[in-house]
Write a protein that holds these residues in place. Structure first.
Motif, PDB file in Angstrom:
ATOM      1  N   SER A  58       0.819  -1.217   0.000  1.00  0.00           N
ATOM      2  CA  SER A  58       0.000   0.000   0.000  1.00  0.00           C
ATOM      3  C   SER A  58       0.853   1.267   0.000  1.00  0.00           C
ATOM      4  CB  SER A  58      -0.948   0.007   1.208  1.00  0.00           C
ATOM      5  OG  SER A  58      -0.223   0.148   2.415  1.00  0.00           O
ATOM      6  N   LEU A  59       2.137   1.126   0.263  1.00  0.00           N
ATOM      7  CA  LEU A  59       3.046   2.283   0.279  1.00  0.00           C
ATOM      8  C   LEU A  59       3.850   2.428  -1.009  1.00  0.00           C
ATOM      9  CD1 LEU A  59       4.282   1.848   3.953  1.00  0.00           C
ATOM     10  CD2 LEU A  59       2.741   3.629   3.099  1.00  0.00           C
ATOM     11  N   LYS A  60       3.661   1.502  -1.952  1.00  0.00           N
ATOM     12  CA  LYS A  60       4.377   1.595  -3.235  1.00  0.00           C
ATOM     13  C   LYS A  60       4.055   2.928  -3.888  1.00  0.00           C
ATOM     14  CE  LYS A  60       6.493  -2.370  -3.608  1.00  0.00           C
ATOM     15  NZ  LYS A  60       6.415  -3.600  -4.263  1.00  0.00           N
ATOM     16  N   GLY A  61       5.057   3.538  -4.480  1.00  0.00           N
ATOM     17  CA  GLY A  61       4.896   4.850  -5.100  1.00  0.00           C
ATOM     18  C   GLY A  61       5.270   5.989  -4.165  1.00  0.00           C
ATOM     19  N   LYS A  62       5.533   5.667  -2.883  1.00  0.00           N
ATOM     20  CA  LYS A  62       5.948   6.677  -1.907  1.00  0.00           C
ATOM     21  C   LYS A  62       7.342   6.339  -1.387  1.00  0.00           C
ATOM     22  CE  LYS A  62       1.374   7.847  -0.345  1.00  0.00           C
ATOM     23  NZ  LYS A  62       0.668   8.487   0.714  1.00  0.00           N
ATOM     24  N   VAL A  63       8.054   7.371  -0.987  1.00  0.00           N
ATOM     25  CA  VAL A  63       9.319   7.184  -0.286  1.00  0.00           C
ATOM     26  C   VAL A  63       8.959   7.113   1.194  1.00  0.00           C
ATOM     27  CG1 VAL A  63      11.562   8.193   0.253  1.00  0.00           C
ATOM     28  CG2 VAL A  63      10.612   8.418  -2.058  1.00  0.00           C
ATOM     29  N   VAL A  64       9.432   6.073   1.886  1.00  0.00           N
ATOM     30  CA  VAL A  64       8.976   5.800   3.243  1.00  0.00           C
ATOM     31  C   VAL A  64      10.155   5.725   4.212  1.00  0.00           C
ATOM     32  CG1 VAL A  64       7.673   4.192   4.700  1.00  0.00           C
ATOM     33  CG2 VAL A  64       7.050   4.465   2.300  1.00  0.00           C
ATOM     34  N   LEU A  65       9.999   6.406   5.342  1.00  0.00           N
ATOM     35  CA  LEU A  65      10.929   6.252   6.460  1.00  0.00           C
ATOM     36  C   LEU A  65      10.291   5.255   7.417  1.00  0.00           C
ATOM     37  CD1 LEU A  65      13.504   7.281   8.030  1.00  0.00           C
ATOM     38  CD2 LEU A  65      11.922   8.761   9.259  1.00  0.00           C
ATOM     39  N   VAL A  66      10.924   4.093   7.576  1.00  0.00           N
ATOM     40  CA  VAL A  66      10.477   3.099   8.547  1.00  0.00           C
ATOM     41  C   VAL A  66      11.396   3.257   9.748  1.00  0.00           C
ATOM     42  CG1 VAL A  66      10.065   0.658   9.013  1.00  0.00           C
ATOM     43  CG2 VAL A  66       9.675   1.568   6.717  1.00  0.00           C
ATOM     44  N   ASN A  67      10.829   3.747  10.840  1.00  0.00           N
ATOM     45  CA  ASN A  67      11.602   4.138  12.015  1.00  0.00           C
ATOM     46  C   ASN A  67      11.303   3.198  13.179  1.00  0.00           C
ATOM     47  OD1 ASN A  67      11.067   6.270  14.638  1.00  0.00           O
ATOM     48  ND2 ASN A  67      13.107   6.193  13.761  1.00  0.00           N
ATOM     49  N   PHE A  68      12.334   2.470  13.642  1.00  0.00           N
ATOM     50  CA  PHE A  68      12.199   1.579  14.795  1.00  0.00           C
ATOM     51  C   PHE A  68      12.587   2.357  16.044  1.00  0.00           C
ATOM     52  CE2 PHE A  68      12.546  -1.217  11.214  1.00  0.00           C
ATOM     53  CZ  PHE A  68      11.666  -2.248  11.519  1.00  0.00           C
ATOM     54  N   TRP A  69      11.755   2.280  17.082  1.00  0.00           N
ATOM     55  CA  TRP A  69      11.927   3.111  18.265  1.00  0.00           C
ATOM     56  C   TRP A  69      11.288   2.441  19.472  1.00  0.00           C
ATOM     57  CZ3 TRP A  69       7.812   5.870  20.754  1.00  0.00           C
ATOM     58  CH2 TRP A  69       6.551   5.569  20.242  1.00  0.00           C
ATOM     59  N   ALA A  70      11.399   3.113  20.612  1.00  0.00           N
ATOM     60  CA  ALA A  70      10.723   2.690  21.845  1.00  0.00           C
ATOM     61  C   ALA A  70      10.402   3.938  22.665  1.00  0.00           C
ATOM     62  CB  ALA A  70      11.615   1.748  22.654  1.00  0.00           C
ATOM     63  N   THR A  71       9.313   3.892  23.408  1.00  0.00           N
ATOM     64  CA  THR A  71       8.912   5.062  24.198  1.00  0.00           C
ATOM     65  C   THR A  71       9.915   5.382  25.303  1.00  0.00           C
ATOM     66  OG1 THR A  71       7.513   3.660  25.595  1.00  0.00           O
ATOM     67  CG2 THR A  71       6.441   4.808  23.750  1.00  0.00           C
ATOM     68  N   TRP A  72      10.676   4.397  25.765  1.00  0.00           N
ATOM     69  CA  TRP A  72      11.635   4.614  26.847  1.00  0.00           C
ATOM     70  C   TRP A  72      12.981   5.153  26.355  1.00  0.00           C
ATOM     71  CZ3 TRP A  72      15.750   1.822  25.449  1.00  0.00           C
ATOM     72  CH2 TRP A  72      15.545   0.655  24.709  1.00  0.00           C
ATOM     73  N   ILE A 144      15.196   3.917   4.932  1.00  0.00           N
ATOM     74  CA  ILE A 144      14.524   4.707   3.904  1.00  0.00           C
ATOM     75  C   ILE A 144      14.279   3.784   2.725  1.00  0.00           C
ATOM     76  CG2 ILE A 144      14.689   6.673   2.341  1.00  0.00           C
ATOM     77  CD1 ILE A 144      16.432   8.037   4.479  1.00  0.00           C
ATOM     78  N   VAL A 145      12.998   3.666   2.389  1.00  0.00           N
ATOM     79  CA  VAL A 145      12.560   2.779   1.322  1.00  0.00           C
ATOM     80  C   VAL A 145      12.114   3.646   0.146  1.00  0.00           C
ATOM     81  CG1 VAL A 145      10.948   0.937   0.706  1.00  0.00           C
ATOM     82  CG2 VAL A 145      11.796   1.121   3.067  1.00  0.00           C
ATOM     83  N   ASP A 146      12.597   3.329  -1.055  1.00  0.00           N
ATOM     84  CA  ASP A 146      12.220   4.132  -2.225  1.00  0.00           C
ATOM     85  C   ASP A 146      10.826   3.755  -2.730  1.00  0.00           C
ATOM     86  OD1 ASP A 146      12.478   1.871  -3.900  1.00  0.00           O
ATOM     87  OD2 ASP A 146      14.424   2.496  -4.691  1.00  0.00           O
ATOM     88  N   ALA A 147      10.373   4.453  -3.753  1.00  0.00           N
ATOM     89  CA  ALA A 147       9.006   4.288  -4.259  1.00  0.00           C
ATOM     90  C   ALA A 147       8.753   2.896  -4.854  1.00  0.00           C
ATOM     91  CB  ALA A 147       8.713   5.365  -5.304  1.00  0.00           C
ATOM     92  N   GLU A 148       9.804   2.182  -5.215  1.00  0.00           N
ATOM     93  CA  GLU A 148       9.646   0.829  -5.761  1.00  0.00           C
ATOM     94  C   GLU A 148       9.739  -0.248  -4.685  1.00  0.00           C
ATOM     95  OE1 GLU A 148      11.955   2.999  -7.565  1.00  0.00           O
ATOM     96  OE2 GLU A 148      10.114   3.576  -8.608  1.00  0.00           O
ATOM     97  N   GLY A 149       9.995   0.144  -3.453  1.00  0.00           N
ATOM     98  CA  GLY A 149      10.061  -0.826  -2.363  1.00  0.00           C
ATOM     99  C   GLY A 149      11.453  -1.326  -2.040  1.00  0.00           C
ATOM    100  N   HIS A 150      12.487  -0.680  -2.591  1.00  0.00           N
ATOM    101  CA  HIS A 150      13.874  -1.053  -2.271  1.00  0.00           C
ATOM    102  C   HIS A 150      14.331  -0.302  -1.023  1.00  0.00           C
ATOM    103  CE1 HIS A 150      13.739  -2.000  -6.588  1.00  0.00           C
ATOM    104  NE2 HIS A 150      14.626  -2.933  -6.288  1.00  0.00           N
ATOM    105  N   ILE A 151      14.973  -1.012  -0.119  1.00  0.00           N
ATOM    106  CA  ILE A 151      15.584  -0.357   1.032  1.00  0.00           C
ATOM    107  C   ILE A 151      16.849   0.314   0.523  1.00  0.00           C
ATOM    108  CG2 ILE A 151      16.654  -0.659   3.289  1.00  0.00           C
ATOM    109  CD1 ILE A 151      14.885  -3.171   3.624  1.00  0.00           C
ATOM    110  N   ARG A 152      16.896   1.633   0.613  1.00  0.00           N
ATOM    111  CA  ARG A 152      18.020   2.389   0.062  1.00  0.00           C
ATOM    112  C   ARG A 152      19.052   2.790   1.114  1.00  0.00           C
ATOM    113  NH1 ARG A 152      17.012   4.387  -5.098  1.00  0.00           N
ATOM    114  NH2 ARG A 152      19.181   4.984  -4.981  1.00  0.00           N
ATOM    115  N   HIS A 153      18.581   3.110   2.334  1.00  0.00           N
ATOM    116  CA  HIS A 153      19.505   3.550   3.383  1.00  0.00           C
ATOM    117  C   HIS A 153      19.072   2.972   4.722  1.00  0.00           C
ATOM    118  CE1 HIS A 153      21.074   6.522   0.581  1.00  0.00           C
ATOM    119  NE2 HIS A 153      19.834   6.925   0.368  1.00  0.00           N
ATOM    120  N   ARG A 154      20.082   2.698   5.556  1.00  0.00           N
ATOM    121  CA  ARG A 154      19.862   2.300   6.942  1.00  0.00           C
ATOM    122  C   ARG A 154      20.529   3.354   7.808  1.00  0.00           C
ATOM    123  NH1 ARG A 154      22.182  -0.665  11.255  1.00  0.00           N
ATOM    124  NH2 ARG A 154      20.692  -2.085  12.217  1.00  0.00           N
ATOM    125  N   ILE A 155      19.780   3.900   8.759  1.00  0.00           N
ATOM    126  CA  ILE A 155      20.317   4.921   9.657  1.00  0.00           C
ATOM    127  C   ILE A 155      20.337   4.337  11.065  1.00  0.00           C
ATOM    128  CG2 ILE A 155      20.075   7.271  10.547  1.00  0.00           C
ATOM    129  CD1 ILE A 155      18.253   7.801   8.059  1.00  0.00           C
TER     130      ILE A 155
END
Length: 177
Positions: A58-72, A144-155
């Motif tokens: 459902s996110l194809k066509g968008k550049v997406v930041l997938v951010n792993f985190w915790a409230t603490w 950071i995932v590009d519009a085609e669904g490739h993981i481009r960067h890991r931060i």
């Protein structure tokens, strides 16, 4: 008071110096480590805090930041306003954020996001997310995932606005071509 007594009184102990050094290091940590990736993420799905299912398709066509985190996590808390500001500035251009909590239940995530007035998507982790992005060992970690669904960067570490702009805007330009 003589000079020797004054110096002795105001000379910090070795333990105090170590603690001050540790505080300074943690406060002024080195910038996040960014690695270039170019791999396709396997399909993944999470259940957002409002109960809706979100899939990678459902996110194809968008550049997406997938951010792993915790409230603490203090660094996660420090980066969230930056992520929110960047998302508000760039969401109209095809940018999206999915914030994945590594250990909190949906109710706690939803309350925390509402309390901070963050409107980007948030969800607890799922097995398919772990398969798609690999085992996240420390937070914050973002992809950071590009519009085609490739993981481009890991931060690995805290993201900053300028770094996001540097990494995301070329992908946004490429997705509009």
């Amino acid at each position: 008071m003589n000079r020797q007594a004054f110096i002795k009184k105001w000379t910090p102990s070795p333990l105090t110096l170590i603690l001050l050094g540790l505080v300074a290091y943690l406060w002024f940590r080195p910038p996040a480590d960014v690695s270039d990736e170019n791999r396709i993420a396997s399909p993944w799905q999470v259940t957002l805090t409002d109960g809706r299912a979100l899939t990678s398709d459902s996110l194809k066509g968008k550049v997406v930041l997938v951010n792993f985190w915790a409230t603490w996590c203090p660094y996660c808390r420090k980066e969230k306003p930056v992520i929110d500001e960047f998302w508000r500035d760039y969401q109209g251009r095809g940018f999206e954020v999915v914030s994945i909590s590594i250990d909190d239940p949906p109710e706690k995530i939803a309350a925390w996001m509402q309390d901070k007035d963050y409107a980007f998507m948030a969800a607890p982790t799922s097995p398919s997310v772990a398969d798609a992005f690999g085992s996240v060992q420390s937070v914050p970690t973002s992809f950071i995932v590009d519009a085609e669904g490739h993981i481009r960067h890991r931060i690995a570490g805290q993201v900053h606005y300028a770094r996001l702009k540097e990494l995301v805007t070329p992908l946004l330009r490429a997705s509009t071509r």
